[in-house]
Design an enzyme around this catalytic site. Sequence first.
Site, PDB file in Angstrom:
ATOM      1  N   ASP A 637      14.432   7.976 -33.581  1.00  0.00           N
ATOM      2  CA  ASP A 637      15.759   6.887 -33.263  1.00  0.00           C
ATOM      3  C   ASP A 637      17.154   7.469 -33.525  1.00  0.00           C
ATOM      4  O   ASP A 637      17.153   8.587 -33.501  1.00  0.00           O
ATOM      5  CB  ASP A 637      15.487   5.522 -34.157  1.00  0.00           C
ATOM      6  CG  ASP A 637      16.023   4.212 -33.547  1.00  0.00           C
ATOM      7  OD1 ASP A 637      17.141   4.267 -33.131  1.00  0.00           O
ATOM      8  OD2 ASP A 637      15.138   3.224 -33.005  1.00  0.00           O
ATOM      9  N   HIS A 662      18.739   9.630 -31.368  1.00  0.00           N
ATOM     10  CA  HIS A 662      19.621   8.767 -30.696  1.00  0.00           C
ATOM     11  C   HIS A 662      20.937   8.916 -30.931  1.00  0.00           C
ATOM     12  O   HIS A 662      21.768   8.200 -30.544  1.00  0.00           O
ATOM     13  CB  HIS A 662      19.392   7.363 -30.649  1.00  0.00           C
ATOM     14  CG  HIS A 662      17.771   6.945 -30.153  1.00  0.00           C
ATOM     15  ND1 HIS A 662      17.299   5.742 -29.819  1.00  0.00           N
ATOM     16  CD2 HIS A 662      16.994   8.047 -29.739  1.00  0.00           C
ATOM     17  CE1 HIS A 662      16.212   5.889 -29.442  1.00  0.00           C
ATOM     18  NE2 HIS A 662      15.668   7.246 -29.246  1.00  0.00           N
TER      19      HIS A 662
END
Length: 833
Positions: A637, A662
């Site tokens: 993430d 991310h």
Amino acid sequence: MRGRGLLRGVAAVLVMGVGAVVTSCTIDPGSASTVTVAVDGSGQYRTVQAAIDAVPADGAAHTIIVAKGTYHEVVSVPATKARLTIKGATGNPEDVVITFGNASGTAKPGGGTYGTEGSATATFKAPDLTVTGITIANSFNPAANPSITNTQAVALAAEGDRQVYTNDRIISTQDTLLAWSPSATAQTRQYFRNDIVAGTVDFLFGNATAVFDRVNLQMTDRGASSGGTNGVLTAANTDVSKKYGFLITNSTVDAAGAVDTEYLGRPWHPTPSAVAQVVIRDTVLPAAIKTASPWTDMSGFSWKSARFAEYHNSGPGATVNANRPQLTDTQATAYTAASYLAGTDGWNPTGATAGTSTASPTPTSASTTPTSGSTTGAGASPAGSAATGDTRTVSQPVLPKICATVASTLTLTSRAATAAQESAPPDTARIQKTIDGCTQTGSASVGVRLSSAGGYADFLSGPLTLRRGVVLVLDSGVTLYASRNPADYQVSGKPTCGTVAAGMGGCTAFITVSGANAGVEGQRAADGSQGRIDGRGDTTVLGTSTTWWDLAHQAQVSGGNQQNPRLMQANNSDNFTVYDVDLLNSANFHLVYSGGTGLTVWGVRIKTPATARNTDGIDPAGATDVTIRDSYIADGDDGIAIKGNQASKNITIAGNHFYGTHGISIGSETSAGVSNVLVEDNTLTGTDPWGTASGSSNGIRIKSSPANGGTVSDIAYTNTCITATKAPIVFDTHYANGTGTGTPYFTRIIISGLVATGSPAKASSTFVGLDAAHPLGVTLDQVTLDVTTTTAAYAKIIAAATDLSFSGTGVSVIKGTATASPPVCSFPPFPGL
């Protein structure tokens, strides 16, 4: 709104709490000294005033350190006590509060009333005074005191030359901060930086020369409807002989009230020679500002006779019209913080050069009419970022003195223990008992060492809690494994840990940090190996055939929430350090730092696959003064996610390397604001250490939506290298199509030196503001992307030396002059673990 009366020249009186005890202390005159104050009696003095009184007036650089607590007293520093520093012990001004509740009309013992100046909670008259990490509040409540009609209630009366206030909170209602020169024509200068000042009417007022730099000015809502009057930000009464009065620069004005209800200022004219001088520049102004005419008259004196001006302001309250005088670019060079403060002695607490501005690069053209999709002309241009990052001086951490050692007795084969050990981890109680048996001595933290011994190097434990001043130290080669038994993590009254459920919060973290000055640190060996903590998110939850990461994907499909434990959670834990340790395979977020001041992450390696959902690397949330440096981060993430459900500020992210994440993110939660973030010398690679491409590879990203949006400002990205990434740059105010009443507003952002290479053919960058009233404000300087596709809307962009072009609704671009150099990029492999 009634006019202001003349200040009454009444000195503040010291009022101590009943039963206050003052411990006497002798200080050698002529030598610098440090004295301590603690309301609980653990310091040399119980009251701040007692410490002030004890410090000699000998010109030495004395320091008063004030411990966490609330001090109900009036304090005064006389002009004779020069070079004094008053410092909050924790660095978080919310921890150290000096407060009292006098108003101008409050009756004094012996007769009369205090008057405006005399109402001050703190009156500081000494030159060369520094105040840092303190809240100064006036708690007077007009509604609770209807019989008092003179409701001016000063929190701080700053009345000395060369005074500096940093990282403070100054809180009241009417007349919060008096910047005052005892002689109207005397040289009296005060510098406020990275402070919060809150109030309503005339809450910055006086005749001194005062600079408010990177300050959050909070205008309190008094309930006026649109078009009415909630309050006035400034009321200067600068003497006509002085060129400089008040400067508000690189700051943010917040206002919770209705649109068109707040004035920027009015001219206080108590003497014939008072001609107010105020410049507001490079500052974010809210929709509550009366945009048509933000300056107003006072007591019959016209604002047009005063010296009011603006320059390069932004935000929904920033417009240009005949009632809003603007400095020219040439004039603006003489109205900087350094210029205001230089005086006759060249004083410069800002670090900048007189006559220079922080906005960069310099716009070379602008028109007054924004044009949708235009490439020149933008009206009021977005100001460059004033980001400086962490306000602390941060150096590489040093391991603490060891208090006690816990020796390993285990070897886990293929990262698994016996069934009995997995059901009841054998090391929980003995590690926790050792932690609880060690206490911080003085200001120095102490270490609990996890040691390899007799050929063993593994520990298996359930959740642990670190106490104040205790650092968990892992030897090189030692691995601390997290329990797979969900019952170990269960939070009472919450959904069942180890399942997917509609609610949240079923699992406590593997390591919970409670108290200041704690840490998790490792010994690094000559070969680069260091201690590690393994969350085993890839292994099955005990009693099931499902891994923790499988639960996360099941939750994604079902729309529920996985009840997975975070690896490490620090709550309101000031001065927390994570150093030279590996964090592996977390079942959920790796490190969350919530609500504290002073996070240092240095030499940390986070290694978790890009496919492991919701495994953020490092999440500062409601955090102040954060440094994340020289670390390697791979996860499924956000590599870093700065969150602002509580305000986050003063953050440095430098010299780090990211793999398959991310991105370096701010958001999505930004409702309370994120500000002063410096991101420099980082690399981002779209694939993880195993070569798997992230399903959502991003470079630098700010994301929010009306569901949980607020202001994000003063963000600087410098020397950023990106490769193999689908979305090199993302500024998205509609993240996940969230809906609600929030206002995501991203402004004063600068990207200085960014290169993206190896991008997928369909790579794209996003530059989207919320609406015409809340446009994205960003400066690009030496920004080169190998795939230049962009999506843009409601954005004001200064562009210099970039291959990007922009079009879209509400988009305007100013051509700038390049001042940066492009970075020379290389992308190191993830270290072998």
